[in-house]
Design a protein around this motif. Sequence first.
Motif, mmCIF file in Angstrom:
data_model
loop_
_atom_site.group_PDB
_atom_site.id
_atom_site.type_symbol
_atom_site.label_atom_id
_atom_site.label_comp_id
_atom_site.label_asym_id
_atom_site.label_seq_id
_atom_site.Cartn_x
_atom_site.Cartn_y
_atom_site.Cartn_z
ATOM 1 N N ASN A 79 40.779 30.225 26.366
ATOM 2 C CA ASN A 79 39.846 31.216 27.146
ATOM 3 C C ASN A 79 40.407 31.366 28.635
ATOM 4 O O ASN A 79 40.043 32.099 29.612
ATOM 5 N N ILE A 80 41.348 30.447 28.964
ATOM 6 C CA ILE A 80 41.833 30.318 30.452
ATOM 7 C C ILE A 80 42.284 31.655 31.213
ATOM 8 O O ILE A 80 42.105 31.926 32.146
ATOM 9 N N PHE A 81 43.008 32.309 30.323
ATOM 10 C CA PHE A 81 43.584 33.529 30.781
ATOM 11 C C PHE A 81 43.096 34.921 29.875
ATOM 12 O O PHE A 81 43.704 36.026 29.725
ATOM 13 N N ALA A 82 41.916 34.632 29.493
ATOM 14 C CA ALA A 82 41.157 35.638 28.580
ATOM 15 C C ALA A 82 39.974 36.206 29.601
ATOM 16 O O ALA A 82 39.382 35.665 30.022
ATOM 17 N N HIS A 83 40.282 37.519 29.512
ATOM 18 C CA HIS A 83 39.127 38.248 30.154
ATOM 19 C C HIS A 83 38.436 39.356 29.536
ATOM 20 O O HIS A 83 38.920 40.036 28.697
ATOM 21 N N GLU A 84 36.952 39.474 29.790
ATOM 22 C CA GLU A 84 36.368 40.367 29.093
ATOM 23 C C GLU A 84 35.371 41.399 29.983
ATOM 24 O O GLU A 84 35.337 42.473 29.539
ATOM 25 N N SER A 85 34.708 40.610 30.765
ATOM 26 C CA SER A 85 33.957 41.550 31.698
ATOM 27 C C SER A 85 34.488 42.727 32.478
ATOM 28 O O SER A 85 35.648 42.552 32.969
ATOM 29 N N GLY A 86 33.916 43.776 32.557
ATOM 30 C CA GLY A 86 34.415 45.110 33.348
ATOM 31 C C GLY A 86 35.049 44.738 34.807
ATOM 32 O O GLY A 86 36.230 45.194 34.805
ATOM 33 N N ILE A 87 34.223 44.169 35.550
ATOM 34 C CA ILE A 87 34.712 43.582 36.696
ATOM 35 C C ILE A 87 36.142 43.093 36.731
ATOM 36 O O ILE A 87 37.205 43.350 37.570
ATOM 37 N N PRO A 144 46.917 40.490 38.927
ATOM 38 C CA PRO A 144 46.340 39.361 38.191
ATOM 39 C C PRO A 144 45.832 38.256 39.264
ATOM 40 O O PRO A 144 45.103 37.421 38.906
ATOM 41 N N PHE A 145 46.235 38.197 40.343
ATOM 42 C CA PHE A 145 45.957 37.177 41.423
ATOM 43 C C PHE A 145 44.417 37.201 41.468
ATOM 44 O O PHE A 145 43.713 36.384 42.016
ATOM 45 N N THR A 146 43.865 38.496 41.659
ATOM 46 C CA THR A 146 42.459 38.470 41.780
ATOM 47 C C THR A 146 41.514 37.733 41.023
ATOM 48 O O THR A 146 40.507 37.214 41.472
ATOM 49 N N TYR A 147 42.001 37.427 39.642
ATOM 50 C CA TYR A 147 40.888 36.673 38.827
ATOM 51 C C TYR A 147 41.676 35.480 37.920
ATOM 52 O O TYR A 147 40.940 34.851 37.340
ATOM 53 N N GLU A 148 43.180 35.289 38.375
ATOM 54 C CA GLU A 148 43.871 34.156 37.716
ATOM 55 C C GLU A 148 44.273 33.199 38.812
ATOM 56 O O GLU A 148 44.924 33.705 39.787
#
Length: 433
Positions: free
Chosen positions: A306-314, A323-327
């Motif tokens: 899940n380290i680079f898995a994103h689901e939530s809208g924000i 990608p820097f925003t949340y990784e």
Amino acid sequence: MKIYRSYEDLPKIKLPLGQDVFISDSTIRDGSQMPGIVMKKRHKTEIYEYLHKIGIEKLETFLFNDRDREAAKEMLDRGYEFPEVTGWARANPKDIDFVLSMDGIKETGILMSVSDSHVIDKMGLKSREEAQNKYTDALQYAVDHGLKTRAHIEDMTRADNEGFVFPLIEKLLEIDPDCIIRLCDTVGFGIPFPGVDEPYGIPHITQRLREIGTKNIETHIHDDFGMSVACSIAGYWYGANWSSLTFLGIGERAGNAELEKVVLFLIQRVEGFEKYDLKSITEFARFMEREIGIRVPRNKSVVGKNIFAHESGIHTAGVIKNPFTYEPYPPDLVGGKRELMIGDSSGLEVIRFKVEETLNDLMHIDTKIDKSDPRIKSIQADIQKLYNEEQRVSAISDEELKRFVEKYFMLESIIEEHSSNEIHSDKKRKNKK
């Protein structure tokens, strides 16, 4: 004004003492003692290969049975400079002879238990003095036979360091000034904060070891209180030049400080660690799952699925734009792969993005869709219906999304065209009448 919008913008920290630091891996020694784990020869040699790819400087291994010795021989025969293969022994000449009989091994660790519980209750010795004589005799034997040495000072964070351990270490350093003194936090009582005194303070112990003339200090921290990585980094911060780690933190009880976490921290956050390469680390984790049966939690740092898995809208909207925003680091740094997932918290942006990907795969053309497209909203409504009415608990698979795309972007246009043709034909028939 400082602007942080990319990984390159972020400053790296510096080790305050500026010393060179190194890593000694204990995955096939301490890690193999994990209950329920059996490492075959091929497992050990494959682990050695991964450590070589990463650039780890040293590993330690048992040499007591044929399987261990055959694995060590194969590792040595590969001729790599790193990791250096080193041995392990209890504090007696017989164990050290096992190491000496292994051609190519030039260094051994020697176990030296120092807490009263270990000295008196475990080992059955009569006094600290008897323990000291046993340990100095063993180190002298190893040095006399040409071995480099590591003194594994077991259970140091529950020992009388000022009354017994530091005087013992001074005697060890008289025998071998280059001996690596391994600060063993055997049951995880160590604390990484500088204000913590005896016997728990890793900064304090490290500083005291330097004061008595220790050239080479290595931390070996167990994770019983969840502090192993923090204490390992604190060791470096206050003057240690080695840390003993295991991949995935495997080992007895709660395990050890995790190699992948410490190395990632050094590479990404500290100046001067280009010597390590983590591109094979995710593959390494899958090997440990598949071959040795280590279960890697999905949310485990560095190598979890899940380290680079994103689901939530924000989050997904932010990652799509930058990608820097949340990784915190790029996926390719650790051989990972970004995955945008559609679930109950997903917004229009990720659905639009995934629809575009799916259309591109289906039609082999570069397609651009606006997130305000009513078809995107229809897909989102259908997905929400699955969660609201069917009580679904899993993410939408790529195959399911493909069916939504076919329904709203391909089949509906055919239906509309067919309906339009039927209406046109009806008008023509009426006109003829």
